[in-house]
Design a protein around this motif. Structure first.
Motif, PDB file in Angstrom:
ATOM      1  N   MET A 115      41.991  43.228  42.971  1.00  0.00           N
ATOM      2  CA  MET A 115      41.554  42.830  44.308  1.00  0.00           C
ATOM      3  C   MET A 115      41.005  41.411  44.373  1.00  0.00           C
ATOM      4  N   GLU A 116      40.479  40.923  43.267  1.00  0.00           N
ATOM      5  CA  GLU A 116      39.933  39.569  43.296  1.00  0.00           C
ATOM      6  C   GLU A 116      41.031  38.591  42.878  1.00  0.00           C
ATOM      7  N   PRO A 117      41.499  37.755  43.790  1.00  0.00           N
ATOM      8  CA  PRO A 117      42.507  36.775  43.399  1.00  0.00           C
ATOM      9  C   PRO A 117      41.956  35.871  42.293  1.00  0.00           C
TER      10      PRO A 117
ATOM     11  N   GLU B 244      41.146  28.630  43.963  1.00  0.00           N
ATOM     12  CA  GLU B 244      41.231  30.061  44.212  1.00  0.00           C
ATOM     13  C   GLU B 244      42.650  30.372  44.655  1.00  0.00           C
TER      14      GLU B 244
ATOM     15  N   ARG C  36      46.342  35.398  48.118  1.00  0.00           N
ATOM     16  CA  ARG C  36      46.938  36.665  47.665  1.00  0.00           C
ATOM     17  C   ARG C  36      48.407  36.441  47.282  1.00  0.00           C
TER      18      ARG C  36
ATOM     19  N   PHE D   4      50.293  42.414  50.289  1.00  0.00           N
ATOM     20  CA  PHE D   4      49.891  43.819  50.220  1.00  0.00           C
ATOM     21  C   PHE D   4      50.552  44.672  51.302  1.00  0.00           C
TER      22      PHE D   4
ATOM     23  N   LYS E  53      36.989  38.053  49.945  1.00  0.00           N
ATOM     24  CA  LYS E  53      38.312  37.682  50.439  1.00  0.00           C
ATOM     25  C   LYS E  53      39.366  38.197  49.467  1.00  0.00           C
ATOM     26  N   GLY E  54      40.060  39.243  49.887  1.00  0.00           N
ATOM     27  CA  GLY E  54      41.095  39.794  49.017  1.00  0.00           C
ATOM     28  C   GLY E  54      42.478  39.329  49.399  1.00  0.00           C
ATOM     29  N   CYS E  55      42.645  38.911  50.669  1.00  0.00           N
ATOM     30  CA  CYS E  55      43.993  38.510  51.105  1.00  0.00           C
ATOM     31  C   CYS E  55      43.964  37.418  52.163  1.00  0.00           C
TER      32      CYS E  55
ATOM     33  N   CYS F  50      43.739  43.883  53.549  1.00  0.00           N
ATOM     34  CA  CYS F  50      43.044  44.589  52.464  1.00  0.00           C
ATOM     35  C   CYS F  50      41.668  45.134  52.803  1.00  0.00           C
TER      36      CYS F  50
END
Ligand code: FES
Ligand code: FES
Lengths: 776, 161
Positions: A211-213, A291, A294, A696, B39-41, B46
């Motif tokens: 879940m953590e990019p 960072e 996704r 996702f 922040k997952g996406c 998400c």
């Protein structure tokens, strides 16, 4: 969740029949308050004054030479502080994942190259005052490519006319020399067989989906020392390779990992952004954060190895396996990363699980112009045991033997040679199968599915088994280290290099220390995740954290206990061997004399009684954990949908340290395994290598509504003498057995044998139609 | 060009100068210095960024910061009463093992709070439905569902949200 704890019976376990006070209890995890309150700092949460935002430009072509990169427009954009291309960074060939002294990984990557080998590879990086400016700058970078012929499948990569993706001196696009394992006489074995089965199994391309990019932040101080906060499983590996590639001594790189949002193996690799972030920070003189979006976690992340397995086995009428022959070809993607390790571990796994004296196995990994395949929970074994356990089911049917019974007859047993060439300890697999058969009332369950009337929805039960080693030995000689310090008030500080990727390992290690010394869990504080402070650790992977790091902590704690007792002995007028510590009180065994630990260690005349420190180092060989999974599915013959109705996973962990955390590993592994089997596949456009579902929404993982009830059963059937209190690993096991259990259950439901994953509704429907046609 | 926006976050009225295109998620994490919301996406897939805005759960990555003008926002940081004093839902997540890596946890806890405000007596399938948009890749959801149901049970025994 059921835990069957029985006293250990093996006398080589030092803790033969002891009662446990902390180990085996689900204490409140050390990291959990910070997690549920949002106070915990992940690498992307670090606040750094003057922070710049880094972004990577990624290729939109799969295989090409870079003829030119024009960054002038990007550099001219207000707020852009630096742009780096392959011309501006050190050109040093490095391992994607630098396990020291190991043959698991390949040395075939540059920070940035003048050539791209997959769609989405980084070609340039910028640092700017805001993320938005950095993104705008990426659009202003113009890259001129000279396209090269590209290959997107193993079959194409092996053709004589295929382009060479890396010139490593090997046969066409082989990542490394083939892994070859031969034992006994396979030809003789097949000649003795009453039944020979030969099938091909096709493996999809799932991704870890943490879940953590991926994220890191870098800052250099005035003395030329780099601090990097990174979401990595292998902080000391990151330190080593960064130092070497950037040309600074190890003690001028400090890697900090506090909380981490999952990794599942893939975050063992070093990623391009980690180097680039450090370089951007050095060039600008300001801290920089990079960072992934996704989408980038798909493009620039790591996948499980897809591929094909051709498996041939011979069986006697009584179910004895007479020969096993396998050819495994995995798609390594554009860079080697963990291909050698994954291929070796997956191939060698086929020597075991079900006994067979005559084996002929060959595993290969092939470069293609697709995203990099790397380490991912289950590391090659997911793939090969999928093939093995599906064929076992088929053999059982052909031989007229119950599938569970066939597994029991062939299950690996104590003293058998494990894939690592070590003798297996205990009958863990047999215990798991038998316990599961009772739990689901297997005979009755299978009789019920066999007797179900025809209808739209059909149910089936299936079984899948696995064994998996804790630690990567013998591929990598690993080491865990711990330091335990006694404080003057009787509390203890544990320093461990083990990374906390979310499994609860730091809690388990603290429990082990508390248990070993004889103090309450609350008296232990754990310090982790800072390479300047904690002792060296190889990283959190290979299901070895509790097994190896826990054992190191236990050794360090035992030393602290020894020193404490030495101090206490004269005070209690008894020999140290006559003393025991319980709940922080030191007792003279058999006498009514005691003293608190605090009193022994607290300052006398302003000074502590002694500086009490224990150091533990542990280099494990290997232990194997076992599991049998039982799954019930329902197939909708009108839509092709497969619903998993329930799963009963039975795991032998030797000794469970934290039942809730262990069960959480099992349930999470099953979730990922259900995804692999039924819905998850990262799809590459075979015409140009572009990723088709990097989100996702399009990459479908099982969510809350998709997850069936799971009745987890944990056994302590075969404690391992190498693990702390007999404990073995659990991280990878659950993802391996669930796929075969589901696939075999689908066969039980509709009589169709799928030999690939994922098994999508469309394929189920097509297969049902084909079957109907055949019948008609 | 920055714009001044005022909102009430976790009971405190704040005024922030923000670029008009910045999402509420980024505003909370950067200008608001509240990094508990994850922040997952960044595209609404998400649920890691779930906060409660004017009483309703929202994906804060799908809301612009300037849209929060005058709004009341609750984030994960505002739930516990102090060190060692977790909110009821947080306590249940700790006790039942509902957080592994913890990256999905703030979003799921905020979603749970919104659910239990509406429906203090949910069935298991109602719980699963409520968090259907929150991806957790670690737990298999079993222990999350256990935690939510345990919190609901305590609500029925008289504890409050
Ligand atoms: S970050 Fe907002 S839904 Fe994923
Ligand atoms: S606990 Fe890791 S994603 Fe949910």
């Amino acid at each position: 969740m059921t835990i069957h704890q029985k006293p250990h019976t093996q006398d080589n376990l030092e803790d033969g029949k002891r009662q446990f006070s902390v180990v085996g209890k689900s204490v409140r995890r050390t990291d959990t308050f910070e997690k549920v309150t949002g106070l915990g700092k992940y690498s992307g949460d670090i606040e750094l004054p003057g922070l710049l935002y880094g972004k990577m430009k990624r290729s939109d072509i799969a295989h090409a030479l870079i003829k030119n990169i024009d960054v002038s427009k990007a550099l001219a954009l207000k707020g852009v502080k630096a742009v780096l291309t392959h011309r501006d960074v050190p050109r040093i060939l490095h391992y994607g994942s630098p396990h020291p002294r190991s043959a698991s990984c390949t040395r075939d990557q540059y920070i940035l190259d003048d050539r791209v080998r997959y769609w989405g590879e980084g070609v340039a990086a910028v640092a700017a005052e805001s993320e938005e400016i950095a993104e705008e700058a990426l659009r202003l970078i113009h890259v001129e490519y000279e396209p090269l012929p590209a290959v997107f499948t193993v079959a194409d990569a092996l053709k004589p006319e295929a382009p060479l993706i890396h010139d490593n001196g090997l046969d066409k696009n082989n990542v490394m020399p083939p892994v070859v394992i031969r034992r006994g006489d396979v030809e003789k074995g097949f000649a003795e067989a009453d039944l020979i089965l030969e099938n091909e199994y096709v493996l999809g391309r799932p991704v870890p989906g943490y879940m953590e990019p991926n994220v890191c932040a870098c800052q250099w101080d005035g003395n030329g020392k780099l601090t990097i906060w990174s979401s990595t499983q292998t902080a000391f590996m990151v330190r080593g390779i960064l130092a070497e590639v950037l040309g600074v001594p190890y003690n001028k790189v400090r890697v900090i990992v506090d909380h981490m949002g999952g990794g599942f193996g893939a975050k063992q690799d070093l990623f391009q952004h980690e180097f680039l972030c450090a370089l951007l920070a050095r060039q600008t003189g300001r801290p920089v954060r990079m960072e992934f979006t996704r989408k980038e976690t798909f493009l620039g992340g790591r996948t499980r190895h897809s591929g094909k397995i051709r498996l041939k086995q011979g069986f006697k009428a009584d179910g004895t396996i007479t020969a096993r022959h396998a050819r495994i070809v995995l798609d390594g993607g554009a860079y080697g990363s963990h291909s050698p390790g994954v291929t070796t571990v997956g191939t060698s796994a086929l020597t075991s699980l079900y006994r067979c004296e005559n084996v002929d196995l060959e595993g290969r990994a092939i470069y293609t112009n697709t995203p990099i395949a790397g380490a991912f929970r289950g590391y090659g074994v997911v793939q090969t045991y999928f093939a093995l356990d599906l064929q076992m089911d088929e053999a059982a049917e052909r031989l007229g033997i119950d599938p569970a019974e066939l597994r029991l007859r062939n299950a690996v047993r104590t003293g058998d040679l494990a894939p690592s060439d070590h003798p297996v300890v205990g009958h863990g697999l047999e215990a798991c199968i038998r316990r599961g058969l009772d739990e689901v009332d297997w005979k009755a369950a299978r009789a019920a599915t066999a007797a179900q009337p025809g209808g739209v929805k059909r149910r089936g039960w299936g079984i899948g088994c696995e064994m998996h080693g804790s630690s990567a030995y013998p591929g990598i000689k690993e080491q865990g280290n711990a330091i335990v310090k006694m404080n003057e008030d009787g509390t203890v500080t544990l320093l461990t290099g083990t990374a906390g990727l979310g499994t609860g390992a730091h809690t388990a290690l603290s429990q082990i220390v508390a248990e070993e010394i004889g103090i309450p869990f609350s008296a232990v504080q754990v310090v982790t995740g800072d390479t300047d402070i904690v002792p060296w650790d190889i990283g959190a992977f290979a299901s070895h954290t509790t097994y190896m790091g826990g054992r190191a902590a236990q050794i360090a704690a035992a030393e602290v206990r020894r020193q404490v007792l030495e101090q206490a002995a004269p005070l209690l007028e008894a020999a140290p061997e006559k003393l025991a510590i319980r709940e922080g009180i030191i007792h003279v065994e058999g006498a009514n004399r005691s003293i608190s630990l605090k009193e022994v260690v607290s300052p006398k005349r302003g000074m502590p009684a002694a500086q009490i420190v224990g150091v533990g180092t542990y280099s494990p060989t290997k232990s194997y954990s076992f599991a049998a999974h039982f799954a019930e599915v329902e197939v909708d013959t009108e839509t092709g949908e497969v619903a998993v109705l329930q799963v009963v996973p039975v795991h032998d962990l030797g000794k469970v340290i934290h039942p809730i955390a262990a069960a959480g590993q099992i349930e999470g592994g099953i979730q990922q395994g259900i995804g692999h089997t039924l819905s998850e596949d990262y799809v590459i456009d075979l015409t140009n290598g572009r990723s088709l579902n990097p989100s996702f929404v399009d990459y479908k993982m099982p969510l809350s509504m998709d997850m069936p009830p799971i009745r987890t059963i944990i056994l302590e059937a075969a404690p391992d003498p190498g693990g702390p209190f007999g404990a073995k690993g659990v991280g990878e096991d659950p993802i391996i057995a669930i796929g075969p259990a589901i696939t075999n259950a689908i066969y039980d439901a509709i009589g169709i044998r799928f030999r690939h994953y994922p098994i999508t509704p469309e394929q189920v429907l097509n297969a049902l139609r084909a079957k109907q046609k055949e019948a008609a | 060009m920055k714009r001044l926006v005022s909102m009430t976050v976790n009971g405190e009225e704040i005024e922030l100068a923000i670029p008009p295109y910045r999402t509420l998620l980024d505003v909370l994490r950067n200008e608001g210095r509240l990094t508990g919301t994850k922040k997952g996406c960044d595209v609404g897939d998400c649920g890691a960024c779930t906060v409660i805005m004017d009483g309703s759960p929202v994906n804060s990555c799908l809301v612009l910061g300037i849209e929060a003008e005058g709004a009341t926002i609750e984030t994960i940081e505002g739930q516990h009463a102090g060190p060692d004093l977790p909110h009821l839902i947080q306590e249940k997540f700790m006790d039942h093992g509902g957080a592994q890596c913890g990256f999905c946890t703030p979003g799921i806890i905020m979603m749970t709070k919104a659910l239990l405000k509406e429906n203090p007596n949910p069935t298991e399938s109602e719980v699963r439905f409520a968090i259907a948009g929150n991806i957790c890749r670690c737990t298999g959801y079993a222990k999350i569902v256990d935690a939510v149901l345990a919190a609901a049970e305590d609500l029925r025994k008289g504890r409050t949200l």
